[in-house]
Design an enzyme around this catalytic site. Structure first.
Site, PDB file in Angstrom:
ATOM      1  N   GLY A 140      -6.070 -47.711 -29.351  1.00 59.21           N
ATOM      2  CA  GLY A 140      -6.088 -48.244 -27.698  1.00 59.21           C
ATOM      3  C   GLY A 140      -7.065 -47.199 -26.930  1.00 59.21           C
TER       4      GLY A 140
ATOM      5  CD  GLU B 233      -1.914 -43.147 -21.646  1.00 59.67           C
ATOM      6  OE1 GLU B 233      -0.970 -43.966 -22.272  1.00 59.67           O
ATOM      7  OE2 GLU B 233      -2.396 -43.267 -20.647  1.00 59.67           O
TER       8      GLU B 233
ATOM      9  CD  GLU C 115       4.381 -53.492 -18.964  1.00 61.52           C
ATOM     10  OE1 GLU C 115       3.593 -52.741 -18.334  1.00 61.52           O
ATOM     11  OE2 GLU C 115       4.775 -54.531 -18.346  1.00 61.52           O
TER      12      GLU C 115
ATOM     13  NE  ARG D 166      -4.302 -41.618 -19.421  1.00 58.76           N
ATOM     14  CZ  ARG D 166      -5.703 -41.833 -19.644  1.00 58.76           C
ATOM     15  NH1 ARG D 166      -6.443 -40.915 -18.881  1.00 58.76           N
ATOM     16  NH2 ARG D 166      -6.067 -42.425 -20.594  1.00 58.76           N
TER      17      ARG D 166
ATOM     18  CD  GLU E  28      -1.196 -53.734 -34.793  1.00 56.40           C
ATOM     19  OE1 GLU E  28      -0.178 -52.978 -34.384  1.00 56.40           O
ATOM     20  OE2 GLU E  28      -2.347 -54.135 -33.961  1.00 56.40           O
TER      21      GLU E  28
ATOM     22  CD  GLU F  70      -8.750 -51.358 -25.411  1.00 54.67           C
ATOM     23  OE1 GLU F  70      -8.136 -52.298 -25.046  1.00 54.67           O
ATOM     24  OE2 GLU F  70      -8.159 -50.166 -25.618  1.00 54.67           O
TER      25      GLU F  70
ATOM     26  CG  HIS G  72      -8.128 -49.274 -18.348  1.00 53.93           C
ATOM     27  ND1 HIS G  72      -7.884 -48.306 -19.265  1.00 53.93           N
ATOM     28  CD2 HIS G  72      -7.868 -50.554 -18.815  1.00 53.93           C
ATOM     29  CE1 HIS G  72      -7.389 -49.173 -20.455  1.00 53.93           C
ATOM     30  NE2 HIS G  72      -7.520 -50.555 -19.979  1.00 53.93           N
TER      31      HIS G  72
END
Length: 332
Positions: free
Chosen positions: A36, A103, A112, A12, A87, A58, A3
């Site tokens: 995320g 992102e 990944e 980004r 989920e 998250e 991070h």
């Protein structure tokens, strides 16, 4: 800490912020789902654009930082941080999102990455006319030189270390190398490996990606590997779409580029065809991992595109015929 790298990735951050600001009228008063969310920076961008509610989902413990960032920027009433896998989430009142932002991209886009989770969120939480940020993505590949695996080991304080470099290349063949590739190391125009429409793509579409390319060297050089990178395009209704690019020609990002290193180099001349097959297969042991294979092909045995610009006789003849046909059409 990943991070930290992401937050220091100016390309980004600017791309997401610009895409949101360019679509402020789209975000204003809307419900946004951040899949995320990480440290929460994208959620804050959405809140700044006037979103009515932002659900920042998250799964990792970084959600605690996201909660602090939300509070630090005074958006507790707008942003709700949810600590769970997307989920497993149920949104309050079974509300649907107007926009999904994420992102989700990994190395060479898929490795990944979190695209499966974004697809799940799209199918379960996005309104039928909702929007995704980004909305599409493209993977590219091109032959390249990899001096860090070849020339740089020819002279270490007067000592040849070519045998050591050979061992490095053997290891790299098992695991692609993530590093910065300079524009001058690219030997040919890039080819599209995969284009993804996030509104339509399914998880099954991503299990196996297989392409065969004929690249034409645009200069003499040492063909030592295949470079892979990606771009992501954001929706736009009134301005030019924002594109986040990891192209070697663009500003460096934390994704850098991915290189599949060849065990042995080939010297190529300008206009020489370079034929190869690239296969990306999802790992059976980890859905977020991919195995990459590169197969070098014989340009004599592979069908070339109609407008191939290589120096092979058959392609020169085809070009001449096409040029003569087009000239006759113009004069008709």
């Amino acid at each position: 800490m990943i991070h930290r790298l992401m937050l220091r990735d100016k390309a980004r951050n600017r791309a997401y912020k610009q895409a949101i600001e360019d679509n402020k009228d789209v975000f204003e008063g809307k419900v946004v789902l951040d899949v995320g969310a990480g440290t929460g920076i994208l959620s804050v961008f959405c809140a700044q654009a006037g979103s009515r509610k932002v659900f920042a989902v998250e799964a990792s413990d970084i959600y605690k930082i996201a909660e602090e960032v939300v509070k630090e920027n005074n958006y507790e009433d707008t942003i709700q941080v949810i600590h769970d896998r997307i989920e497993n989430v149920t949104l309050p009142g079974n509300i649907k999102a107007d926009i999904i932002i994420s992102e989700w991209m990994g190395f060479y886009l898929l490795h990944e990455g979190m695209l499966d989770s974004v697809i799940w969120a799209r199918d379960h939480f996005l309104k039928h006319d909702g929007m995704l940020f980004p909305e599409s993505a493209t993977i590219y590949s091109a032959p390249c030189s990899v001096p860090s695996m070849y020339e740089e080991w020819e002279d270490i304080e007067g000592i040849s270390m070519k045998s050591f470099a050979s061992k490095l290349r053997s290891q790299a063949s098992q695991k692609p190398d993530t590093t910065v590739v300079k524009p001058e190391q690219i030997l040919a125009d890039p080819e599209v490996v995969l284009w993804i429409d996030l509104r339509e793509v399914t998880v099954e579409d991503l299990h196996l990606i297989k392409v065969q390319h004929i690249a034409v060297a645009n200069k003499e050089g040492k063909y030592q590997g295949i470079c892979i990178w990606f771009t992501c395009t954001f929706p736009s209704s009134s301005t030019e779409p924002v594109i986040l690019s990891t192209d070697p020609d663009e500003e460096e990002t934390h994704w850098k580029q991915t290189t599949v290193v060849l065990p042995n180099e080939c010297i190529v001349a300008e206009s020489e065809p370079i034929a190869y097959e690239l296969v990306l297969t999802r790992s059976e042991n980890n859905d977020r991992h991919y195995n990459i294979e590169v197969l070098m092909l014989d340009p004599e045995e592979v069908e070339h595109p109609e407008y191939c610009s290589c120096h092979m006789t058959k392609c020169i003849l085809v070009r001449a015929m096409l040029e003569r046909y087009e000239k006759n059409e113009e004069n008709a």
